[in-house]
Design an enzyme around this catalytic site. Structure first.
Site, PDB file in Angstrom:
ATOM      1  N   ASN A  50       5.383  -1.127   3.886  1.00  0.00           N
ATOM      2  CA  ASN A  50       6.415  -0.203   3.442  1.00  0.00           C
ATOM      3  C   ASN A  50       7.725  -0.528   4.144  1.00  0.00           C
ATOM      4  O   ASN A  50       7.742  -0.980   5.294  1.00  0.00           O
ATOM      5  CB  ASN A  50       6.003   1.260   3.640  1.00  0.00           C
ATOM      6  CG  ASN A  50       5.720   1.651   5.070  1.00  0.00           C
ATOM      7  OD1 ASN A  50       5.158   0.891   5.849  1.00  0.00           O
ATOM      8  ND2 ASN A  50       6.086   2.870   5.425  1.00  0.00           N
ATOM      9  N   ILE A  51       8.809  -0.323   3.427  1.00  0.00           N
ATOM     10  CA  ILE A  51      10.152  -0.602   3.934  1.00  0.00           C
ATOM     11  C   ILE A  51      11.001   0.623   3.625  1.00  0.00           C
ATOM     12  O   ILE A  51      11.344   0.879   2.472  1.00  0.00           O
ATOM     13  CB  ILE A  51      10.749  -1.862   3.270  1.00  0.00           C
ATOM     14  CG1 ILE A  51       9.815  -3.055   3.501  1.00  0.00           C
ATOM     15  CG2 ILE A  51      12.148  -2.133   3.805  1.00  0.00           C
ATOM     16  CD1 ILE A  51      10.125  -4.253   2.626  1.00  0.00           C
ATOM     17  N   TYR A  56      16.306   7.832   1.208  1.00  0.00           N
ATOM     18  CA  TYR A  56      14.863   7.784   0.985  1.00  0.00           C
ATOM     19  C   TYR A  56      14.444   7.217  -0.364  1.00  0.00           C
ATOM     20  O   TYR A  56      13.428   6.543  -0.463  1.00  0.00           O
ATOM     21  CB  TYR A  56      14.244   9.175   1.176  1.00  0.00           C
ATOM     22  CG  TYR A  56      14.217   9.607   2.618  1.00  0.00           C
ATOM     23  CD1 TYR A  56      13.514   8.886   3.574  1.00  0.00           C
ATOM     24  CD2 TYR A  56      14.908  10.731   3.033  1.00  0.00           C
ATOM     25  CE1 TYR A  56      13.504   9.272   4.905  1.00  0.00           C
ATOM     26  CE2 TYR A  56      14.905  11.133   4.359  1.00  0.00           C
ATOM     27  CZ  TYR A  56      14.194  10.391   5.291  1.00  0.00           C
ATOM     28  OH  TYR A  56      14.184  10.779   6.596  1.00  0.00           O
ATOM     29  N   GLU A  63       2.231  -1.128  -1.265  1.00  0.00           N
ATOM     30  CA  GLU A  63       1.515  -1.582  -2.449  1.00  0.00           C
ATOM     31  C   GLU A  63       2.468  -2.222  -3.451  1.00  0.00           C
ATOM     32  O   GLU A  63       2.199  -3.288  -4.008  1.00  0.00           O
ATOM     33  CB  GLU A  63       0.773  -0.419  -3.112  1.00  0.00           C
ATOM     34  CG  GLU A  63      -0.216   0.290  -2.203  1.00  0.00           C
ATOM     35  CD  GLU A  63       0.397   1.460  -1.436  1.00  0.00           C
ATOM     36  OE1 GLU A  63       1.386   1.264  -0.688  1.00  0.00           O
ATOM     37  OE2 GLU A  63      -0.109   2.580  -1.588  1.00  0.00           O
ATOM     38  N   CYS A  98       0.402   6.348  -3.389  1.00  0.00           N
ATOM     39  CA  CYS A  98       1.157   7.419  -4.045  1.00  0.00           C
ATOM     40  C   CYS A  98       1.065   7.252  -5.565  1.00  0.00           C
ATOM     41  O   CYS A  98       0.593   6.233  -6.071  1.00  0.00           O
ATOM     42  CB  CYS A  98       2.615   7.404  -3.580  1.00  0.00           C
ATOM     43  SG  CYS A  98       3.619   6.076  -4.291  1.00  0.00           S
ATOM     44  N   CYS A 101       2.885   4.119  -7.013  1.00  0.00           N
ATOM     45  CA  CYS A 101       2.128   2.883  -6.794  1.00  0.00           C
ATOM     46  C   CYS A 101       0.925   2.804  -7.733  1.00  0.00           C
ATOM     47  O   CYS A 101       0.609   1.727  -8.257  1.00  0.00           O
ATOM     48  CB  CYS A 101       1.684   2.771  -5.340  1.00  0.00           C
ATOM     49  SG  CYS A 101       3.067   2.404  -4.229  1.00  0.00           S
TER      50      CYS A 101
END
EC number: 3.5.4.5
Length: 143
Positions: A50-51, A56, A63, A98, A101
């Protein structure tokens, strides 16, 4: 013992790749690090983490990072993804994907065959089919 068709040694290798990737996660805001290892049907593996971003909505999940890397390299056939994550990179709980994804997975994968592995360690994991995590899904075949 195989888990829904995944050979144990291959699964351990994928889990190990995802766990290694946790160190590369960029999560200065949530401190929730996530990593993934995506297995292509041809045996190639693409990893992702994750980046986060101060804005946000510009954040990208592990993923999707793995899928986008693979697709950008011409891959379109996938068999399995391993996901590991947790606060400060500690994989205490299982880390399910999530909804966004899951939808990206559905775009490229047969939900009745694609396997999603949630791992806490090399020995502690759960295996699901995508259709179990995204029932009654909307995909390319719906159009």
């Amino acid at each position: 013992m195989e888990q829904k068709g995944i050979k144990p040694e291959k699964l351990r290798s994928l889990i190990g790749r995802a766990m290694e990737q946790l160190a590369l996660s960029y999560a200065p805001y949530s401190h929730f690090h996530v990593a993934a290892a995506l297995l292509c049907e041809d045996g190639a593996v693409f990893t992702g983490c994750n980046i986060e971003n101060a804005s946000y909505s510009a954040t990208n999940c592990a993923e999707r990072t793995a899928f986008f890397k693979a697709v950008s390299e011409g891959r379109r056939s996938f068999s399995c993804i391993v996901i590991a994550g947790g606060r400060d990179g500690k994989t205490v709980e299982y880390c399910p994907p999530c909804g966004v994804c899951r939808q990206v997975m559905r775009e490229f994968c047969d939900p009745s065959k694609f396997q999603v592995v949630l791992a806490r360690s090399l020995e502690d994991y759960k295996v699901f089919l995508l259709e179990e995590l995204l029932p009654e899904s909307f995909g390319p075949d719906t159009l």
